[in-house]
Design an enzyme around this catalytic site. Structure first.
Site, PDB file in Angstrom:
ATOM      1  N   PHE A 100       0.861  -1.180   0.000  1.00 41.86           N
ATOM      2  CA  PHE A 100       0.000   0.000   0.000  1.00 41.86           C
ATOM      3  C   PHE A 100       0.897   1.230   0.000  1.00 41.86           C
ATOM      4  CE2 PHE A 100      -4.692   0.167   1.429  1.00 41.86           C
ATOM      5  CZ  PHE A 100      -5.066  -0.775   0.491  1.00 41.86           C
ATOM      6  N   GLN A 213      -8.320  14.216   4.443  1.00 40.95           N
ATOM      7  CA  GLN A 213      -7.583  13.532   3.385  1.00 40.95           C
ATOM      8  C   GLN A 213      -8.407  13.406   2.103  1.00 40.95           C
ATOM      9  OE1 GLN A 213      -6.633   9.063   3.604  1.00 40.95           O
ATOM     10  NE2 GLN A 213      -4.637  10.033   3.689  1.00 40.95           N
ATOM     11  N   HIS A 215      -8.547  11.248  -1.189  1.00 42.11           N
ATOM     12  CA  HIS A 215      -8.032   9.974  -1.719  1.00 42.11           C
ATOM     13  C   HIS A 215      -7.802  10.128  -3.230  1.00 42.11           C
ATOM     14  CE1 HIS A 215      -7.796   5.769  -2.820  1.00 42.11           C
ATOM     15  NE2 HIS A 215      -7.765   5.436  -1.545  1.00 42.11           N
ATOM     16  N   LEU A 225     -15.206   5.270  -4.146  1.00 42.59           N
ATOM     17  CA  LEU A 225     -13.783   4.930  -4.038  1.00 42.59           C
ATOM     18  C   LEU A 225     -13.391   3.703  -4.853  1.00 42.59           C
ATOM     19  CD1 LEU A 225     -11.200   5.601  -2.093  1.00 42.59           C
ATOM     20  CD2 LEU A 225     -11.812   3.405  -1.134  1.00 42.59           C
ATOM     21  N   THR A 227     -10.239   1.285  -4.432  1.00 40.16           N
ATOM     22  CA  THR A 227      -9.246   1.102  -3.369  1.00 40.16           C
ATOM     23  C   THR A 227      -7.805   1.318  -3.828  1.00 40.16           C
ATOM     24  OG1 THR A 227      -8.235  -0.518  -1.924  1.00 40.16           O
ATOM     25  CG2 THR A 227      -9.354  -1.422  -3.816  1.00 40.16           C
ATOM     26  N   GLU A 228      -6.992   1.740  -2.850  1.00 44.01           N
ATOM     27  CA  GLU A 228      -5.544   1.842  -3.063  1.00 44.01           C
ATOM     28  C   GLU A 228      -4.968   0.471  -3.440  1.00 44.01           C
ATOM     29  OE1 GLU A 228      -3.740   4.658  -0.508  1.00 44.01           O
ATOM     30  OE2 GLU A 228      -2.050   3.368  -0.091  1.00 44.01           O
ATOM     31  N   ARG A 259      -0.764   9.245   0.126  1.00 40.47           N
ATOM     32  CA  ARG A 259      -1.972   9.757  -0.539  1.00 40.47           C
ATOM     33  C   ARG A 259      -1.935  11.255  -0.793  1.00 40.47           C
ATOM     34  NH1 ARG A 259      -6.652   6.243   2.540  1.00 40.47           N
ATOM     35  NH2 ARG A 259      -6.094   4.310   1.472  1.00 40.47           N
ATOM     36  N   HIS A 323     -12.210  12.026   1.669  1.00 42.21           N
ATOM     37  CA  HIS A 323     -12.225  10.612   2.051  1.00 42.21           C
ATOM     38  C   HIS A 323     -12.151  10.372   3.549  1.00 42.21           C
ATOM     39  CE1 HIS A 323     -11.450   6.359   1.749  1.00 42.21           C
ATOM     40  NE2 HIS A 323     -10.259   6.475   2.305  1.00 42.21           N
ATOM     41  N   GLU A 347     -12.560   6.635  13.587  1.00 43.06           N
ATOM     42  CA  GLU A 347     -12.313   7.848  12.790  1.00 43.06           C
ATOM     43  C   GLU A 347     -12.711   9.125  13.512  1.00 43.06           C
ATOM     44  OE1 GLU A 347     -13.286   7.518   8.646  1.00 43.06           O
ATOM     45  OE2 GLU A 347     -13.075   9.674   8.332  1.00 43.06           O
ATOM     46  N   ARG A 358      -3.004  10.205   6.678  1.00 46.32           N
ATOM     47  CA  ARG A 358      -3.109   8.800   7.071  1.00 46.32           C
ATOM     48  C   ARG A 358      -2.594   7.889   5.966  1.00 46.32           C
ATOM     49  NH1 ARG A 358      -6.804   4.628   6.075  1.00 46.32           N
ATOM     50  NH2 ARG A 358      -8.374   5.926   5.062  1.00 46.32           N
ATOM     51  N   LEU A 364      -8.534   1.066   9.439  1.00 48.12           N
ATOM     52  CA  LEU A 364      -9.228  -0.114   9.961  1.00 48.12           C
ATOM     53  C   LEU A 364      -8.479  -0.646  11.182  1.00 48.12           C
ATOM     54  CD1 LEU A 364     -10.288  -2.162   6.801  1.00 48.12           C
ATOM     55  CD2 LEU A 364     -11.739  -0.820   8.308  1.00 48.12           C
TER      56      LEU A 364
END
Ligand SMILES: Cc1cc2nc3c(=O)[nH]c(=O)nc-3n(C[C@H](O)[C@H](O)[C@H](O)COP(=O)(O)OP(=O)(O)OC[C@H]3O[C@@H](n4cnc5c(N)ncnc54)[C@H](O)[C@@H]3O)c2cc1C
Length: 544
Positions: A100, A213, A215, A225, A227-228, A259, A323, A347, A358, A364
């Site tokens: 990631f 942030q 994304h 979204l 995902t990354e 990010r 995001h 969060e 982040r 998570l």
């Protein structure tokens, strides 16, 4: 849910309150994965994870909390696995880990691209197994503050109507993010910063509110979204000339820079006219159909449904989107806030492990590790302290306020104010920030708050009165947005997600290596600053 499970296991009498059914919480939308230094794919350690997180935070994260976080994360993952989380695996049977952004090693554990869905089901099973009392479809509105401590929460019962007070020796807020302050966001409709606003009004300080942030890969035009994990699996970012432009901005990490770096690079390309209809292109074609179908099935489906593009055959248009909120309710590493009896995790909290930016996969993990710690600390306090005493006057005041809102027979509808807040935040407080735009945004928010005083709830009914709850949510978003922009004006530097390329283009450690702290005073935000807790990493220039 993680906090409730831990508090229950510590021996406390626990109830959960949620405005949704718990498995409908926004965590269920999380796709890409969860970070812990297991070292399954390559060598890794909690120390490396901590350094990546500190650097990713642009040195604003509190390093003692980050060290706790990365040290305890692996054990929490094993526990989730033992509870039944069916993570994807390597051929040797160990849990698979994908790269990631800004991670020194492939560290992100995943269940294809439905990781959040898997985790939320597993936690729900554990809640059910313990028969923890759940007040679902209860909308928490105000904290009960009596005798100098938090003693519960006043809720609106969505199913039956009416205010219900739930007393508690301790309360853990885990109400999630506030991305709906922006008209286009990856966040669900329920992400309206309710807990953050409740804490703020109860006198609890919020920390680093300016850091929202963006994304790098959200679909145009919906903001949904991708995902990354797509870039983790090897997807490229291309401009309109087909150039892999990240090589000019982050020559080593390329698409897997942090990010904030990737979002700024995309926005620079788009602003310079090298985008495609306000987007750049995410190209996965070279990954091949088999890998896309196995590892990124959800992303493929989203791209096909919401952008009309099958990533097996065509690049997908993406752009930076609102995001994740790094800021939130200030807590210590056990989730404790300044108000006795009140804790926060997830969060809505700011511990702070994310600082100014982040890393993907760390959120998570934060909900689990700090959810557990907050649950434990809240239980221990509750078990060693006295009684709950909710004064009737608190309930009467809330009743009066509610009647005034419902009793209004004319005024402005909430949706219009909400729309103007979302549009203006997107325009004036996004990837790149200008002083004059932020000042203008504060004026807009102040005007919207004036109009909100006269907001009109048309539905006077008791059953599922979403008109009422949306009005309350709007008030929460207005107040927390004001805190964000006010702190943004005061931070006269560029750090992480707070980029001011036109007037303060660089990081200024001498004056701003500190947390912004926002309190609510005389119906407006009041700002101060606090020290960043450092252990072993001194600030350096960030390069990827
Ligand atoms: C699309 C998307 C994908 C993501 N993917 C990843 C990823 O792959 N990895 C990662 O680490 N992070 C990811 N994130 C971030 C991460 O998912 C979230 O930050 C995290 O799940 C938030 O969890 P939470 O428990 O704090 O809040 P939530 O899951 O939003 O839960 C909040 C709970 O509070 C309740 N609640 C809120 N307000 C009230 C109220 N007034 N009264 C009663 N109940 C209330 C809600 O009903 C809900 O149950 C992603 C975020 C998004 C938006």
């Amino acid at each position: 849910m993680r906090a409730a499970i831990e508090a229950f296991d510590a021996g406390a009498d626990v109830a959960m309150v949620s405005k949704l059914h718990p498995t409908r919480s926004h965590s269920g939308a999380a796709e890409g994965g969860i970070n812990a230094a297991l070292g399954n794919a390559k060598e890794d350690s909690p120390e490396t994870h901590a350094f990546d997180t500190v650097k990713g935070s642009d040195y604003l994260g509190d390093q003692d909390s980050i060290e706790i976080f990365t040290r305890e994360a692996p054990g929490d993952i094993i526990q989730l696995e033992n509870w039944g989380a069916f993570f994807s695996r390597q051929p040797d049977g160990k849990l698979a880990q994908r790269p990631f952004g800004a991670a020194g090693s492939p560290r992100t554990i995943y269940a294809a691209d439905i990781t959040g869905h898997v985790l939320i089901q597993v936690l729900w099973e554990q809640v059910c197994k313990r028969e923890i009392k759940v007040y679902e479809e209860f909308f928490a509105w105000q904290l009960v503050v009596a005798d100098g401590r938090c003693q519960g929460v006043i809720c609106w019962d969505l199913l039956n109507g009416g205010l219900k007070t739930i007393g508690g020796k301790t309360t853990v807020l885990a109400t999630g993010g506030a991305g709906r302050q922006y008209r286009v966001t990856t966040n669900a409709y329920a992400c309206t910063g309710d807990g953050t606003a409740m804490a703020l009004r109860a006198g609890v300080p919020l920390k680093d509110m300016e850091f929202m942030q963006f994304h790098p890969t959200t679909l145009y035009p919906t903001g949904i979204l991708l995902t990354e994990g797509c870039r983790g699996e090897g997807a490229y970012l291309l401009n309109k000339d087909g150039e892999r432009f990240m090589k000019r901005y982050a020559p080593n990490a390329l698409e897997l820079a942090s990010r904030d770096v990737v979002s700024r690079s995309e926005q620079t390309e788009i602003d310079a006219g090298r985008g495609v209809n306000g987007s750049v292109m995410l190209d996965m074609r070279h990954l091949g159909a088999e890998r896309i179908i196995e590892r990124l099935p959800g992303s493929r489906e989203l791209a096909m449904t919401f952008a009309g593009v099958d990533p097996i055959y065509e690049p997908v248009p993406v752009r930076p989107g609102a995001h994740y909120h790094m800021g939130g309710i200030e807590t210590d590493s056990d989730g404790a806030t300044e108000l006795t009896g009140l804790y926060a995790a997830g969060e809505c909290a700011c511990v702070s492990v994310h600082g100014a930016n982040r890393l993907g996969g760390n959120s998570l993990m934060e909900t689990i590790t700090f959810g557990r710690r907050a649950g434990r600390a809240a239980a221990e306090w509750a078990l060693s302290n006295t009684t709950v005493d909710v004064p009737q006057s608190v309930e009467r005041d809330a009743e009066r306020e509610l009647n005034a809102l419902l009793g209004r027979s004319s005024g402005e509808r909430p949706w219009k104010i909400r729309e103007e807040l979302g549009t203006s935040m997107l325009e004036n407080f996004a990837v790149f920030r200008r002083e004059e735009q932020m000042v203008r945004e504060v004026e807009i928010i102040e005007q919207l708050r004036d109009r909100f005083r006269n907001v009109y709830v048309e539905d006077k009914g008791t059953v599922f009165n979403s008109d009422l709850t949306q009005a309350i949510e709007l008030g929460n978003m207005l107040d927390t947005a004001w805190c964000m922009v006010q702190a943004g004006i005061a931070r006269k530097e560029s750090r992480g997600a707070h980029a001011r390329p036109y007037d303060y283009p660089t990081r200024d450690d001498e004056n701003f290596l500190k947390h912004s702290i926002t309190r609510w005073k005389d119906d407006r935000p009041e700002l101060s600053w606090s020290e960043v807790r450092m252990t072993k990493w001194q600030p350096e220039e960030r390069k990827y």
